[in-house]
Design an enzyme around this catalytic site. Structure first.
Site, PDB file in Angstrom:
ATOM      1  N   GLU A 113       8.717  -4.399  19.941  1.00 28.68           N
ATOM      2  CA  GLU A 113       7.754  -3.969  18.658  1.00 28.68           C
ATOM      3  C   GLU A 113       7.595  -2.597  18.583  1.00 28.68           C
ATOM      4  O   GLU A 113       6.442  -2.201  18.619  1.00 28.68           O
ATOM      5  CB  GLU A 113       6.487  -4.649  18.517  1.00 28.68           C
ATOM      6  CG  GLU A 113       6.448  -6.104  18.227  1.00 28.68           C
ATOM      7  CD  GLU A 113       6.620  -6.457  16.528  1.00 28.68           C
ATOM      8  OE1 GLU A 113       6.697  -5.473  15.967  1.00 28.68           O
ATOM      9  OE2 GLU A 113       6.529  -7.601  16.160  1.00 28.68           O
ATOM     10  N   GLU A 141      11.164 -14.500  20.093  1.00 35.38           N
ATOM     11  CA  GLU A 141       9.659 -15.260  20.050  1.00 35.38           C
ATOM     12  C   GLU A 141       9.688 -16.309  19.000  1.00 35.38           C
ATOM     13  O   GLU A 141      10.416 -15.904  17.857  1.00 35.38           O
ATOM     14  CB  GLU A 141       8.450 -14.230  19.795  1.00 35.38           C
ATOM     15  CG  GLU A 141       8.416 -13.186  20.898  1.00 35.38           C
ATOM     16  CD  GLU A 141       7.205 -12.172  20.574  1.00 35.38           C
ATOM     17  OE1 GLU A 141       6.472 -12.276  19.620  1.00 35.38           O
ATOM     18  OE2 GLU A 141       7.459 -11.164  21.265  1.00 35.38           O
TER      19      GLU A 141
HETATM   20  C1  IPT Z   1       4.541 -10.566  18.161  1.00 34.09           C
HETATM   21  C2  IPT Z   1       4.436  -9.578  19.735  1.00 34.09           C
HETATM   22  O1  IPT Z   1       5.767  -9.265  20.009  1.00 34.09           O
HETATM   23  C3  IPT Z   1       3.861 -10.474  20.767  1.00 34.09           C
HETATM   24  O2  IPT Z   1       3.626  -9.674  21.542  1.00 34.09           O
HETATM   25  C4  IPT Z   1       2.531 -11.355  20.106  1.00 34.09           C
HETATM   26  O3  IPT Z   1       1.804 -10.177  19.653  1.00 34.09           O
HETATM   27  C5  IPT Z   1       2.864 -12.086  19.002  1.00 34.09           C
HETATM   28  O4  IPT Z   1       3.709 -11.302  17.888  1.00 34.09           O
HETATM   29  C6  IPT Z   1       1.946 -12.819  18.419  1.00 34.09           C
HETATM   30  O5  IPT Z   1       1.086 -13.551  19.485  1.00 34.09           O
HETATM   31  S1  IPT Z   1       3.975  -9.149  16.954  1.00 34.09           S
HETATM   32  C7  IPT Z   1       3.799  -9.960  15.486  1.00 34.09           C
HETATM   33  C8  IPT Z   1       3.116  -8.946  14.864  1.00 34.09           C
HETATM   34  C9  IPT Z   1       4.529 -10.793  14.807  1.00 34.09           C
END
Ligand code: IPT
Length: 975
Positions: free
Chosen positions: A435, A505
């Site tokens: 990010e 993710e």
């Molecule tokens: C994404 C992040 O990479 C992760 O660290 C965590 O924040 C997750 O989402 C949510 O829990 S960033 C999100 C703005 C898509």
């Protein structure tokens, strides 16, 4: 005297990534080092340039000060996801900048005279300044990698020195360490002191290929600068001597001193019949590399565990040893509910053992390099690792990605990670971070990695999102986050795909979540081009907190929690619980395990979805058994058949697992003859480990694949003779119910319901406070029909209940008609409450753990039993929980065997808890819940899927509860 380290103001100078720090390398110096862990003198300053001079207290090393009760220290954890906790733009820091000064004496052994003495600080966040006896020694940033400093000229063997480590909390580096986790500060990993010969192995690079070829490149250095003549290296692998690389020597034939002069040496071997490394078969060899002086004496030794394997991308497939492996991954932070960020060997091992037992085979080190031990364990237990550099500039991503002042930091962080971890077979992919938008700084770091380690692919989500198939961007993998499944499938089918698609993710595990995981895996396994992903995330980062004073409990808290629940007077804190003004609440509680590592129900779902053995269609000749692994047979597994009969009990028989190669199938004769009762019947294979494994003792459950042998045949309830008693409000009167069956359209919103906006709509429609109005009561023979209306703020639901006496009880046929505007509700069903004392639940249906319509693949059908209190899942922020999917019938009984029996017309979603939906909605933490004496029972004709809308896609349309007519029937009998 002014301190040059402070004069530089390195905490606001991104160009300064280090000063006096030794180069990173892959020689492990942990064994044989002197540990400096323990209690250190400590004082917390208000700013890095504030004078040191206050009273000393004591802090534990390793440990963040934010989790320790240290006199005079009030700096507590703060949880923010994207936003920085202060408004200063990069590279600036707030004036109020807690700075910890750690100090202790070090005794330098006399026998270290003439040796090179090195200090290693395992990790410190976010800027580390090192002084010895008041003299400046070095600076380091990069909070999740070790920093080493040569103290040879600074300390005196046989003498005692004062070591001071100053740790500045906020810095230019904080702006690129803006990960979604608690903000802490301190020294988070061990501090060591060790000595080497001045002539030493400065680095060792191991390349071990799947065909058994081993290449070991050594870099040798001498403190004196020029290397002494005649040095050489030797090595052995599991006793097999390594040879010198002749090609390498030949290349330098004109001057045979050239390689020696440069301090380079290369060893080679080819291992016959090599046992290759994969996550399924983590075969390791022991490599010892020795450095000798001309006379043969050994000056240095480096030990490595070597796994022979290849990682390649061919076409759009990521291949490990030539196989397109599925990546069943999870994102893992370094977290502990008592220490915040400091994790022990036992903690890391427990994490990986648990993941392995639940079918995971991959870890993304979100979002920074982990403790070196984690990689040792991943090599040993068998995990594919995406090793991620400590770069997340989330709040200022756009400014920083191209800011030349941060260029050095990007390359420094990525290259130091690669230099440290390059020899681990588990590491199959490098990640540039998380990010941080995408800019020239990323390309610079990518260029460094691609040149230095062409043996592994590189990924970066920020680059990949510029185009999943774009060859120009700094990502060899299409690694989106939270991409809709249909987009992934469409890409794989588009003919345009050029890179493996592995989501970095997906399936956000906040609260009661991970709906549609089974749909994802069905698509992944069926669609070439899709290879899996990493669930967000492993941990619910709840910090154990004392409720009375709001302090973190810290290290002494072991024993104050059990089975996901904190002891009375304690709770799992999330964002906002430490008095933070700015915070992101329970978004930090989004893992597949509770803060004490108790698995959430999704873990059982995952275990089944990753089952190495599966059952398929039943034929007269038998049932098909298949091997869903990539590299091994079923010999490490044992099985037991189980037959679950709706009209009977459970039969078991031992199972002989067929000898199947990966991907193979065999038809196995049915182990049981079906009884002639016409009832529903299910065949389950209970699969366990057949022998003790490093991650599981013999007999550990691996999976429970199941097939239905016979569908249920609907049976009419025999007509009964009793009377149905209805009160003046048209509500059923029953001696065992304290609240009569009523219509329910509401659930205590899950985190997904809240953050996805559904709960808001439901509240706007008034579904949380429907007003019931009796329309009519009509007696027909012994039966009664009750019509009622349930009014929300924007629509009215017509509800009909027909009560008919049946043998031993009452049948209730219900119908609810939802107006078109209620086009997506939480549930449609009945809710009632029982008298106290009915504490045992027996059911035939899916279980034993919690399941929901879109998260039910891991809950086999069978006869289940537990206490009512065990049904509830204590999500940190209370919400709908404890449901069981596919329930056909159940009894709720007291120890004297009195109670109620409920039979449903078809498999339904049922929940039995001590809480009404409004009880759960009214509180913010689990410890505030007050259980009711009786049971609150929900029987749902339809129940909305869970989805993952707190961060990512909602559930699929097929799991929504539509408007229109819903019908359901059930019988209620007294036991
Ligand atoms: C994404 C992040 O990479 C992760 O660290 C965590 O924040 C997750 O989402 C949510 O829990 S960033 C999100 C703005 C898509």
């Amino acid at each position: 005297m002014t301190d040059p380290l402070l004069t530089l103001r390195p905490w606001e100078a991104p160009e300064v990534t280090s000063w006096g720090r030794l180069p990173m390398n892959a020689v492990d110096r942990r064994s044989g080092a002197n540990s400096l862990d323990g209690d250190w003198r400590f004082q917390l300053l208000s700013a890095p340039d504030a004078p040191v001079g206050g009273p000393w207290s004591t802090a534990s090393v390793p440990g963040v000060w934010t989790m320790q009760t240290i006199e005079g220290t009030a700096d507590l954890p703060q949880y923010l996801n994207v936003r920085m906790p202060y408004t200063e733009f990069p590279p600036l820091s707030p004036a109020d900048n807690p700075t910890g000064v750690y100090e202790r004496e070090i005794d330098v052994p006399a026998e270290w005279a003439g040796r090179r003495i090195v200090l290693q600080v395992g990790a410190a966040e976010s800027v580390l300044l090192v002084h010895v006896d008041g003299r400046p020694v070095g600076i380091s940033k990069d909070s999740h990698l070790a920093a080493e400093f040569d103290l040879s000229g600074v300390v005196r063997p046989g003498g005692r020195s004062v070591l001071r480590l100053t740790v500045v909390k906020w810095s230019d580096a904080s702006h690129i360490e803006d990960q979604d986790q608690w903000w802490h500060a301190g020294i988070t990993r061990s501090v060591l002191l060790y000595a080497t010969d001045p002539l030493r192995l400065a680095d060792v690079t191991v390349r071990a290929a799947r065909d058994g070829e081993l290449r070991v490149d050594c870099q040798v250095r001498d403190s004196g600068g020029a290397l002494p003549a005649g040095w050489y290296v030797s090595g052995e692998l599991d006793g097999l001597p390594l040879g010198q690389d002749t090609e390498f020597d030949l290349a330098n034939a004109e001057d045979e001193r050239v390689s020696a002069f440069l301090g380079e040496a290369r060893l080679r071997a080819r291992v016959p019949e090599v046992r290759t490394w994969t996550a399924e078969t983590p075969e390791l060899y022991d490599l010892t590399v020795r450095l000798h002086r001309a006379d043969g004496t050994v000056t240095d030794t480096s030990r490595h565990r070597v796994g022979f394997r290849d990682v390649r991308i061919v076409g759009r497939d990521l291949l490990v040893n030539g196989e397109r492996v599925f990546i069943r991954g999870v994102n893992r932070h370094d977290f502990h509910p008592l220490t915040g960020r400091t994790v022990s060997y036992d903690d890391m091992r427990a994490d990986l053992v648990l993941l392995k037992r639940f079918g995971f085979n991959a870890v993304r080190t979100a979002h920074y390099p982990n403790d070196p031990t984690l990689y040792d364990l991943a090599d040993e237990i068998g995990f594919y690792v995406v090793d991620e550099a400590d770069i997340e500039s989330h709040d200022h991503a756009h400014e920083i990605a191209d800011d030349p002042r941060y260029l050095n930091a990007f390359v420094d962080r990525v290259s130091r990670m690669v230099l440290r971890d390059k020899n681990h077979p588990s590491v199959i992919i490098w990640s540039l971070g998380n990010e941080s938008d995408y800019g020239a700084n990323h390309d610079a770091a990518a260029g460094w990695v691609r040149r230095h380690d062409p043996s592994r692919p590189l990924q970066y989500e920020g680059a990949a999102k510029r185009g999943w198939a774009d060859p120009e961007v700094a990502s060899d993998i299409a690694c989106p986050m939270y991409a809709p499944l249909e987009d992934c499938v469409a890409h794989a089918l588009s003919g345009q795909q050029t890179k493996p698609l592995i989501q970095c993710e997906y399936s956000h595990a906040m609260g009661n979540s991970n709906g549609t995981l089974a749909d994802h895996w069905a698509a992944i396994e069926a669609t070439p081009g899709l290879q899996g992903g990493f669930i967000w995330e492993f941990w619910d980062h709840g910090i154990l907190q004392r409720v009375n004073d709001g302090r973190p409990v810290g290290r002494g808290g072991a024993g104050l929690y059990d089975n996901a629940v904190a002891a009375p007077g304690y709770r799992w804190a999330y964002g906002g619980d430490f008095g933070e003004k700015d915070h992101d609440g329970a978004f930090i509680a989004d893992g597949v395990v509770f803060p004490d590592r108790t698995p959430k129900p999704v873990m059982y779902e995952h275990r089944e979805l990753s089952a190495p053995v599966r059952l398929h269609g039943v034929r007269p000749e038998g049932v098909t058994v298949s091997n869903h692994q990539h590299f091994r047979g079923l010999e490490w597994l044992a099985g037991e058949w189980e037959l679950s009969l709706a009209h009977g009990g459970t039969l078991t028989a031992s199972a002989e697992l067929p000898d199947l190669r990966p991907g193979g199938t065999a038809v196995v004769p049915l182990p049981f003859a079906l009884p002639d009762d016409g009832g529903e019947a299910w065949l389950t294979l209970r699969v366990t480990t057949a022998q003790d494994l490093p991650w599981a003792p013999r007999g550990t459950r691996v999976c429970t694949p199941q097939v239905r042998l016979r569908a249920p045949v609907p049976v009419e309830d025999p007509v009964g003779t009793g009377r149905v008693e209805i009160d003046a409000d048209g509500l059923l009167v029953h001696p065992l119910l304290t609240s009569a069956p009523a219509l329910s359209l509401w659930r205590a919103p899950t985190d997904n319901d809240e953050l996805g906006g559904m709960a808001l709509r439901w509240r706007t429609w008034g579904l949380d406070s429907l007003v019931r109005r009796l329309v009519s009561v009509r007696q027909e023979g012994d039966g009664v029909t009750v019509l009622a209306e349930y009014a929300g703020t924007t629509g009215v639901v017509r509800h009909r209940q027909v009560f008919t006496p049946v043998e031993g009880g009452i049948r209730i046929d219900e119908q609810a008609e939802l107006p078109a505007e209620f086009d997506d509700v939480a549930r449609v069903g009945s809710v009632f409450e029982t008298v106290a004392g009915l504490d045992g639940l027996d059911w035939f249906g899916q279980g034993p753990w919690e399941s929901y319509p879109d998260r039910s693949a891991g809950a086999p059908v069978g006869h289940h039993h537990c206490q009512v209190d065990e049904l509830f899942t204590p999500y940190l922020r209370p919400q709908e929980s404890g449901g069981r999917h596919g329930v056909r019938r159940f009894t709720l009984s007291a120890p004297d065997a009195t109670g109620i029996a409920v039979t449903l017309d078809e498999p339904r979603q049922v929940s039995v808890t001590r809480y009404r939906a409004e009880d759960l909605t009214a509180v913010t933490h689990h410890d505030e819940l007050v259980p009711r004496a009786g049971c609150v029972v929900h029987l749902d004709a339809a129940h909305r899927g869970l989805g993952t809308a707190s961060c990512g896609p909602d559930t699929f349309p097929s799991y929504l509860v539509a408007p229109g007519v819903h019908r359901w029937s059930w019988t209620l009998r007294a036991l």
